[in-house]
Design a protein around this motif. Structure first.
Motif, PDB file in Angstrom:
ATOM      1  N   LEU A  90       0.861  -1.174   0.000  1.00 61.81           N
ATOM      2  CA  LEU A  90       0.000   0.000   0.000  1.00 61.81           C
ATOM      3  C   LEU A  90       0.902   1.229   0.000  1.00 61.81           C
ATOM      4  O   LEU A  90       1.818   1.331   0.809  1.00 61.81           O
ATOM      5  CB  LEU A  90      -0.904   0.003   1.226  1.00 61.81           C
ATOM      6  CG  LEU A  90      -1.784  -1.232   1.426  1.00 61.81           C
ATOM      7  CD1 LEU A  90      -2.614  -1.078   2.687  1.00 61.81           C
ATOM      8  CD2 LEU A  90      -2.654  -1.489   0.222  1.00 61.81           C
ATOM      9  N   ILE A  91       0.646   2.140  -0.911  1.00 64.62           N
ATOM     10  CA  ILE A  91       1.519   3.293  -1.125  1.00 64.62           C
ATOM     11  C   ILE A  91       0.707   4.576  -0.992  1.00 64.62           C
ATOM     12  O   ILE A  91      -0.429   4.657  -1.462  1.00 64.62           O
ATOM     13  CB  ILE A  91       2.134   3.227  -2.543  1.00 64.62           C
ATOM     14  CG1 ILE A  91       2.965   1.956  -2.694  1.00 64.62           C
ATOM     15  CG2 ILE A  91       2.949   4.470  -2.840  1.00 64.62           C
ATOM     16  CD1 ILE A  91       3.374   1.676  -4.124  1.00 64.62           C
ATOM     17  N   ASP A  92       1.302   5.583  -0.360  1.00 61.66           N
ATOM     18  CA  ASP A  92       0.723   6.922  -0.333  1.00 61.66           C
ATOM     19  C   ASP A  92       1.375   7.744  -1.438  1.00 61.66           C
ATOM     20  O   ASP A  92       2.606   7.783  -1.540  1.00 61.66           O
ATOM     21  CB  ASP A  92       0.977   7.605   1.011  1.00 61.66           C
ATOM     22  CG  ASP A  92       0.246   6.933   2.153  1.00 61.66           C
ATOM     23  OD1 ASP A  92      -0.847   6.378   1.921  1.00 61.66           O
ATOM     24  OD2 ASP A  92       0.775   6.961   3.275  1.00 61.66           O
ATOM     25  N   VAL A  93       0.584   8.388  -2.264  1.00 61.09           N
ATOM     26  CA  VAL A  93       1.101   9.217  -3.358  1.00 61.09           C
ATOM     27  C   VAL A  93       1.356  10.618  -2.801  1.00 61.09           C
ATOM     28  O   VAL A  93       0.449  11.270  -2.296  1.00 61.09           O
ATOM     29  CB  VAL A  93       0.110   9.269  -4.534  1.00 61.09           C
ATOM     30  CG1 VAL A  93       0.610  10.208  -5.620  1.00 61.09           C
ATOM     31  CG2 VAL A  93      -0.141   7.867  -5.082  1.00 61.09           C
ATOM     32  N   LEU A  94       2.595  11.066  -2.899  1.00 65.81           N
ATOM     33  CA  LEU A  94       2.966  12.391  -2.406  1.00 65.81           C
ATOM     34  C   LEU A  94       2.832  13.463  -3.479  1.00 65.81           C
ATOM     35  O   LEU A  94       2.469  14.606  -3.190  1.00 65.81           O
ATOM     36  CB  LEU A  94       4.397  12.371  -1.876  1.00 65.81           C
ATOM     37  CG  LEU A  94       4.661  11.385  -0.744  1.00 65.81           C
ATOM     38  CD1 LEU A  94       6.124  11.422  -0.349  1.00 65.81           C
ATOM     39  CD2 LEU A  94       3.764  11.669   0.444  1.00 65.81           C
ATOM     40  N   ALA A  95       3.126  13.099  -4.717  1.00 67.13           N
ATOM     41  CA  ALA A  95       3.023  14.033  -5.839  1.00 67.13           C
ATOM     42  C   ALA A  95       2.890  13.213  -7.107  1.00 67.13           C
ATOM     43  O   ALA A  95       3.280  12.052  -7.153  1.00 67.13           O
ATOM     44  CB  ALA A  95       4.254  14.927  -5.911  1.00 67.13           C
ATOM     45  N   MET A  96       2.332  13.831  -8.147  1.00 66.82           N
ATOM     46  CA  MET A  96       2.069  13.094  -9.375  1.00 66.82           C
ATOM     47  C   MET A  96       2.083  14.033 -10.565  1.00 66.82           C
ATOM     48  O   MET A  96       1.588  15.154 -10.488  1.00 66.82           O
ATOM     49  CB  MET A  96       0.690  12.443  -9.257  1.00 66.82           C
ATOM     50  CG  MET A  96       0.280  11.630 -10.435  1.00 66.82           C
ATOM     51  SD  MET A  96      -1.395  11.016 -10.159  1.00 66.82           S
ATOM     52  CE  MET A  96      -2.149  11.575 -11.657  1.00 66.82           C
ATOM     53  N   LYS A  97       2.642  13.553 -11.670  1.00 69.48           N
ATOM     54  CA  LYS A  97       2.545  14.238 -12.957  1.00 69.48           C
ATOM     55  C   LYS A  97       1.937  13.240 -13.923  1.00 69.48           C
ATOM     56  O   LYS A  97       2.390  12.102 -14.023  1.00 69.48           O
ATOM     57  CB  LYS A  97       3.914  14.677 -13.458  1.00 69.48           C
ATOM     58  CG  LYS A  97       3.835  15.342 -14.816  1.00 69.48           C
ATOM     59  CD  LYS A  97       5.190  15.774 -15.308  1.00 69.48           C
ATOM     60  CE  LYS A  97       5.057  16.395 -16.687  1.00 69.48           C
ATOM     61  NZ  LYS A  97       6.369  16.768 -17.217  1.00 69.48           N
ATOM     62  N   ASN A  98       0.921  13.638 -14.639  1.00 67.73           N
ATOM     63  CA  ASN A  98       0.237  12.754 -15.579  1.00 67.73           C
ATOM     64  C   ASN A  98      -0.258  13.594 -16.749  1.00 67.73           C
ATOM     65  O   ASN A  98      -1.279  14.254 -16.656  1.00 67.73           O
ATOM     66  CB  ASN A  98      -0.935  12.047 -14.879  1.00 67.73           C
ATOM     67  CG  ASN A  98      -1.648  11.087 -15.798  1.00 67.73           C
ATOM     68  OD1 ASN A  98      -1.069  10.593 -16.748  1.00 67.73           O
ATOM     69  ND2 ASN A  98      -2.906  10.823 -15.501  1.00 67.73           N
ATOM     70  N   GLU A  99       0.511  13.557 -17.835  1.00 69.10           N
ATOM     71  CA  GLU A  99       0.076  14.259 -19.042  1.00 69.10           C
ATOM     72  C   GLU A  99       0.468  13.435 -20.246  1.00 69.10           C
ATOM     73  O   GLU A  99       1.453  12.695 -20.214  1.00 69.10           O
ATOM     74  CB  GLU A  99       0.673  15.662 -19.110  1.00 69.10           C
ATOM     75  CG  GLU A  99       2.166  15.712 -19.179  1.00 69.10           C
ATOM     76  CD  GLU A  99       2.685  17.140 -19.175  1.00 69.10           C
ATOM     77  OE1 GLU A  99       3.336  17.510 -20.160  1.00 69.10           O
ATOM     78  OE2 GLU A  99       2.444  17.865 -18.208  1.00 69.10           O
ATOM     79  N   PRO A 100      -0.298  13.525 -21.314  1.00 67.76           N
ATOM     80  CA  PRO A 100       0.007  12.749 -22.509  1.00 67.76           C
ATOM     81  C   PRO A 100       1.383  13.099 -23.078  1.00 67.76           C
ATOM     82  O   PRO A 100       1.794  14.261 -23.013  1.00 67.76           O
ATOM     83  CB  PRO A 100      -1.091  13.132 -23.496  1.00 67.76           C
ATOM     84  CG  PRO A 100      -2.161  13.756 -22.675  1.00 67.76           C
ATOM     85  CD  PRO A 100      -1.494  14.315 -21.452  1.00 67.76           C
ATOM     86  N   ALA A 101       2.041  12.103 -23.621  1.00 62.40           N
ATOM     87  CA  ALA A 101       3.369  12.336 -24.231  1.00 62.40           C
ATOM     88  C   ALA A 101       3.228  13.032 -25.558  1.00 62.40           C
ATOM     89  O   ALA A 101       2.257  12.969 -26.236  1.00 62.40           O
ATOM     90  CB  ALA A 101       4.066  10.993 -24.422  1.00 62.40           C
TER      91      ALA A 101
END
Length: 101
Positions: A90-101
């Protein structure tokens, strides 16, 4: 906002590497039916080691995924395909980037 994630490590039984790869590829269809699973990756980490990374907005969504079709299908085939039970982190997400390439 994505806050929760899972990393599941799968070690294939000798000779079952392709079966695990095929199972994970087919798993995309099952996870596409889960509206509360917006991020899902099936991974090959080595010739015999596989992984699944998925992420969720709420803890309830993560728990629903753990009790969902993909998890149930995997657990039904553990003895057939895997050298040991899946390792689930189980992981806590601290930060995320998600954009199409």
């Amino acid at each position: 906002m994505i806050k929760h994630a899972l990393f599941v490590r799968l070690e294939a039984r000798p000779g079952k590497e392709q079966a695990v790869a095929d199972f994970l590829s087919a798993g995309l269809e099952m996870t596409n039916r889960e509206a509360a699973t917006p991020i899902w990756f099936a991974l090959r980490l080595s010739p015999t080691t596989f992984g699944v990374f998925d992420a969720f907005a709420r803890e309830e969504d993560r728990q629903a995924h753990l009790a969902g079709d993909m998890a149930n299908a995997l657990m039904a085939r553990v003895d057939e395909m895997l050298a040991s039970p899946p390792s689930v982190e189980l992981i806590d997400v601290l930060a995320m980037k998600n954009e199409p390439a």
